[in-house]
Structure formats: C-alpha cells, structure tokens
Design a protein around this motif. Structure first.
Motif, PDB file in Angstrom:
ATOM      1  N   TYR A 233       0.812  -1.219   0.000  1.00  0.00           N
ATOM      2  CA  TYR A 233       0.000   0.000   0.000  1.00  0.00           C
ATOM      3  C   TYR A 233       0.846   1.270   0.000  1.00  0.00           C
ATOM      4  N   PRO A 234       2.015   1.326   0.684  1.00  0.00           N
ATOM      5  CA  PRO A 234       2.832   2.554   0.561  1.00  0.00           C
ATOM      6  C   PRO A 234       3.319   2.795  -0.870  1.00  0.00           C
ATOM      7  N   ASP A 235       3.623   1.721  -1.622  1.00  0.00           N
ATOM      8  CA  ASP A 235       4.009   1.884  -3.029  1.00  0.00           C
ATOM      9  C   ASP A 235       2.863   2.492  -3.830  1.00  0.00           C
ATOM     10  N   GLU A 236       1.674   1.950  -3.605  1.00  0.00           N
ATOM     11  CA  GLU A 236       0.493   2.436  -4.334  1.00  0.00           C
ATOM     12  C   GLU A 236       0.172   3.877  -3.950  1.00  0.00           C
ATOM     13  N   ASP A 377      -9.464   5.460   6.940  1.00  0.00           N
ATOM     14  CA  ASP A 377     -10.412   4.443   7.408  1.00  0.00           C
ATOM     15  C   ASP A 377     -10.343   3.195   6.532  1.00  0.00           C
ATOM     16  N   PHE A 378      -9.277   2.425   6.716  1.00  0.00           N
ATOM     17  CA  PHE A 378      -9.093   1.207   5.943  1.00  0.00           C
ATOM     18  C   PHE A 378     -10.186   0.186   6.241  1.00  0.00           C
ATOM     19  N   ASP A 379     -10.598   0.102   7.491  1.00  0.00           N
ATOM     20  CA  ASP A 379     -11.637  -0.847   7.882  1.00  0.00           C
ATOM     21  C   ASP A 379     -12.906  -0.632   7.059  1.00  0.00           C
ATOM     22  N   ARG A 380     -13.332   0.603   6.947  1.00  0.00           N
ATOM     23  CA  ARG A 380     -14.588   0.893   6.243  1.00  0.00           C
ATOM     24  C   ARG A 380     -14.504   0.554   4.758  1.00  0.00           C
ATOM     25  N   VAL A 381     -13.362   0.759   4.163  1.00  0.00           N
ATOM     26  CA  VAL A 381     -13.189   0.503   2.731  1.00  0.00           C
ATOM     27  C   VAL A 381     -13.076  -0.985   2.434  1.00  0.00           C
ATOM     28  N   LEU A 382     -12.455  -1.738   3.336  1.00  0.00           N
ATOM     29  CA  LEU A 382     -12.163  -3.145   3.066  1.00  0.00           C
ATOM     30  C   LEU A 382     -13.242  -4.101   3.544  1.00  0.00           C
ATOM     31  N   ASP A 410      -3.132  -7.667  -4.121  1.00  0.00           N
ATOM     32  CA  ASP A 410      -2.760  -6.402  -4.769  1.00  0.00           C
ATOM     33  C   ASP A 410      -3.924  -5.418  -4.794  1.00  0.00           C
ATOM     34  N   ALA A 411      -5.113  -5.911  -5.127  1.00  0.00           N
ATOM     35  CA  ALA A 411      -6.281  -5.027  -5.202  1.00  0.00           C
ATOM     36  C   ALA A 411      -6.615  -4.447  -3.832  1.00  0.00           C
ATOM     37  N   GLY A 412      -6.437  -5.238  -2.793  1.00  0.00           N
ATOM     38  CA  GLY A 412      -6.716  -4.753  -1.448  1.00  0.00           C
ATOM     39  C   GLY A 412      -5.754  -3.659  -1.018  1.00  0.00           C
ATOM     40  N   TYR A 413      -4.480  -3.833  -1.330  1.00  0.00           N
ATOM     41  CA  TYR A 413      -3.508  -2.789  -0.973  1.00  0.00           C
ATOM     42  C   TYR A 413      -3.736  -1.525  -1.803  1.00  0.00           C
ATOM     43  N   ALA A 417      -4.560   2.341  -0.373  1.00  0.00           N
ATOM     44  CA  ALA A 417      -3.934   3.587  -0.815  1.00  0.00           C
ATOM     45  C   ALA A 417      -4.973   4.592  -1.283  1.00  0.00           C
ATOM     46  N   GLU A 418      -6.022   4.112  -1.941  1.00  0.00           N
ATOM     47  CA  GLU A 418      -7.074   5.013  -2.431  1.00  0.00           C
ATOM     48  C   GLU A 418      -7.935   5.553  -1.297  1.00  0.00           C
ATOM     49  N   ALA A 419      -7.898   4.877  -0.139  1.00  0.00           N
ATOM     50  CA  ALA A 419      -8.698   5.333   0.996  1.00  0.00           C
ATOM     51  C   ALA A 419      -8.048   6.484   1.750  1.00  0.00           C
ATOM     52  N   VAL A 420      -6.786   6.762   1.471  1.00  0.00           N
ATOM     53  CA  VAL A 420      -6.080   7.830   2.169  1.00  0.00           C
ATOM     54  C   VAL A 420      -6.476   9.175   1.560  1.00  0.00           C
TER      55      VAL A 420
END
Length: 425
Positions: A233-236, A377-382, A410-413, A417-420
């Motif tokens: 996720y940091p790469d993304e 909010d990674f929890d809410r997105v995932l 990969d899609a989850g990470y 990144a998109e949730a930030v």
C-alpha cells in the motif's frame, strides 16, 4: 504471524550516524532527501520463513534490489548495524540499476565509498552513510545494492519481509553484472537501511513537502501482495500522489508481526520502542500514517512459540494508550500523524469474538476521538458483512482478501492507498 497464525507472519518466504554528509554551502543548501527505507530487526530464527540473519555472511556477496521513491542526480546508501553485537566490517559495495533478478545494467555499476575508502566499518549499534554517488535516478526506478563481506559478519541486522528476492554468492562479485554466480535466493534485506537522493527537481517525483512514513505491521510491509511487483500500500500511495501532481516520497516502516505494546524475538521491537527511530528518525519526515494493533489483538488467540511469546490479552484501552503515546512523540517532533483503522479479519483461523470487540473499540476511538490529525479508514473501505442477517460481523471483501483472510492481495492494498485522503497528508 506465522504462516498458520498471525497477521504479521511471513510465511515464505535516535539513529547513530557513523558518518555525515559534507556540510552544504549555507547560501544554497542541497539537502539529502529520503528515497527508500527499511525498518531494521534483530537476527531471528523463523522456521516458516528461512533467512540468513542468524548465520550472517562469510566470503559472501549479497545482492539486494529496492525501488526508490524520489529522483535525484546523486544518491547515497545507508547501512545499519543496529542489532549487531560487534562492529560490521564491509569489504566493498556497489550500486547499479537493476536488470531484473540478480542481474544489473553493466554501464550503471558504481562503487560505494565511505570517506573515500571502498571498505568500511559500521559501529556496533550504528548506521553508516556512503559518500555521494553520481548515479542519476528516477522515482519508482529499481536499484540493486551489492555488499561483499570477506570475513565473517556474525548474526546480521536485517528486515524480514522484503516481499522481493535477494541473492547470495560465494566470493567477490561486486562488479559482476550477470546473475549466474548468485545461486542462493532469500526474501529479506540485510544491513540495508535506506537510500537518499540529492538535487531533486522542484516539483519532480518525490520532491514534495517532506516524506510520508507508513508505519505498521505486515499490512504495511505488504504481505500477500505479488512478490517483486512493488504493490504494497505505501508503493500504491506514492504512485497515487505522483499521478495527482502531488509527489511525495512514501517510506515503508512496516515490520511483519509487529505489535503496539510488546517486543518479539521475530517481529521486532514494539511500536512504542521503535517509533522514534523508524517513523521520526529521518530529518525530512513530515507525516506518519500509523496502522498498528492487529497483532496485539490476534496473537493471544493463536498458538504460542518463541516468536509470539509473550502475548497477553490486551484491552482496547491499553492499545489506545499506546497510540496516544505515538501521537505525543510525533507532535513533539512537529510531525503530522494520521491514524489508520484496523481492517477486519473474520475468516482467519484465529478470529475470536473477544478480538473483534477490541478491534471495533480501537477503530471507534481512532475515528471519533480527534486524537489524530486525520484518519485513514481502511476498515470501512475493506469490510463486507459475512452474513446479511448479522451486519455487525464483517470480513475483508472477497476481491481484496489474500488466502489467509487477514492479509490483502494487490487489489486490497490498492484500495488502502485510495482510501487515504491526500489532503490529510
């Protein structure tokens, strides 16, 4: 965690600077900017994830590939002997652009020097920066660093979950562009602490308002992503920032298996113990994203071994108190700090109702307390309901879940990144 147990398992597979860069002219300073980073761990025996850390190296060349997150006309490489018990004697080192696997591009091989010498000694517990190297680099380019140790190093300071392949050869192969001699492969980095670049192009990739540090456990380290593809996720997040015209270096300070409150023989010092060094230690850090707590919650409910012991059950209040301490330390340094909610793990073999209650209580505090400067909010997105009749029970969405149901693909990470919120950084 272990392959069968924890979220921070890895199945498969202030800093003491020994040298400093020469002072820049006062009128036109040319500071070093962080381009890549790895958090360091003590040598560890992990049966599910073999590595070379306990035995170290003796007449070995070690070739390691990383992806830099900023461009520059010069670079320097940082070595760490943070967990060494004796001085580390480096016979020689090179840096080059990767040609894939253990091969490098021949015309890019550059020797690393330390105060003009090809050999160097890294003090016990210390760190050493190379002299500047005139090798221009681009953001998101892969570089390969090769170390040669003529004598025995003893147990090696390392980073366990590299999520890419490192290589070892017998003898001196520092300038060898081919991969043939590097017949041994592993999945960790050794002694390699960071890469810095100089003379950033204003507005160029990585040249924004200071570095972002992603601090956490295996969900930050990227376990479950495609090995060697740089899809953590940091790469993304770094690629997303660049695509939005807001380039920032994103440094990965994750350690698989890491906990907020407890040290581990295999999973590193606790977040409380390592935060000052790993999250705040670089002078250009502006923002830290904290994703920690999964292992504090999960490990007490799995089997005990030398890696997971001790793992007493902890309360949400205890984890929250740990987060508050991290926030205080960041604020003391003038660093912005973002809190990330803990993703669900229903379906993982050591899920329990007790653990789920703690996870939800910690997440509710992160979202609503106002203690952090912002929330990812990674929890809410995932999360997705396990059973529509019981919406309170949630798991990682199928399209985002790695096979163990606690790590991501990969899609989850990418979704993380998109949730930030980029404005929060």
């Amino acid at each position: 965690m272990t392959t069968k147990t924890f979220a921070l398992a890895l199945p498969l597979a202030a800093l003491v600077a020994a040298t400093a860069a020469s002072p820049a002219p006062a009128a036109h300073p040319a500071p070093w900017h962080s381009a890549w980073n790895a958090s360091q761990q003590a040598p560890a025996h992990t049966t599910w994830y073999p590595n070379w850390s306990e035995g170290g190296f003796d007449n070995h060349s070690v070739r390691q590939t990383i992806r830099v997150g900023a461009e520059g006309s010069e670079l320097r490489v940082r070595l760490s002997n943070a967990f060494g018990t004796t001085p580390l004697r480096l016979t020689g080192a090179t840096v080059a652009r990767s040609a894939g696997g253990a091969a490098v591009q021949p015309d890019t091989v550059r020797p690393l020097r330390f105060k003009g010498s090809g050999a160097a000694t890294v003090p016990t517990g210390g760190e050493l920066s190379s002299d500047p190297v005139a090798l221009p680099v681009r953001a998101f380019e892969q570089l390969t660093v090769t170390f040669y140790f003529q004598g025995a190093t003893g147990p090696a300071t390392f980073h366990n979950v590299a999520m890419t392949t490192s290589y070892r050869a017998t003898g001196d192969h520092l300038g060898d562009p081919a991969a043939d001699a590097f017949s041994e492969a592993g999945f960790s980095w050794y002694y390699l602490a960071g890469v810095d670049v100089k003379n950033l192009r204003p507005g160029g990739p990585g040249g924004g308002r200071g570095a972002v540090v992603a601090f956490g456990d295996s969900l930050t380290d990227g376990y479950g992503a495609t090995p060697g593809a740089d899809r953590r996720y940091p790469d993304e997040l770094a690629e997303r920032l660049a695509s939005q015209g807001r380039p920032r270096t994103v440094l990965n300070a994750g350690i698989g298996g890491n906990k907020v409150l407890g040290d581990s023989e295999c999973f590193g010092e606790s977040a409380l113990a390592r935060f000052r060094r790993d999250a705040l230690g670089r002078p250009d850090v502006a923002t830290v994203v904290v994703l920690e707590g999964t292992n504090d919650i999960v490990m007490p409910d799995g089997p005990a071994d030398h890696c997971t012991t001790p793992s007493p059950e902890v309360t949400a209040a205890e984890i929250i108190a740990g987060h508050r301490q991290l926030i205080r330390e960041a604020r003391t340094r003038g660093v912005r700090v973002i809190g990330a909610t803990i993703p669900p793990y229903h379906g993982f073999e050591h899920w329990t109702e007790r653990g789920e209650k703690v996870r939800k209580a910690v997440n509710e505090w992160i979202r609503t307390s106002g203690a952090y400067d912002g929330v990812a909010d990674f929890d809410r997105v995932l999360a997705a309901p396990v059973d529509p009749a019981h919406p309170e029970a949630v798991a990682i969405k199928q399209e985002y879940a790695f096979g163990d149901r606690i790590h991501l693909n990969d899609a989850g990470y990418r979704a993380m990144a998109e949730a930030v919120d980029l404005n929060s950084l």
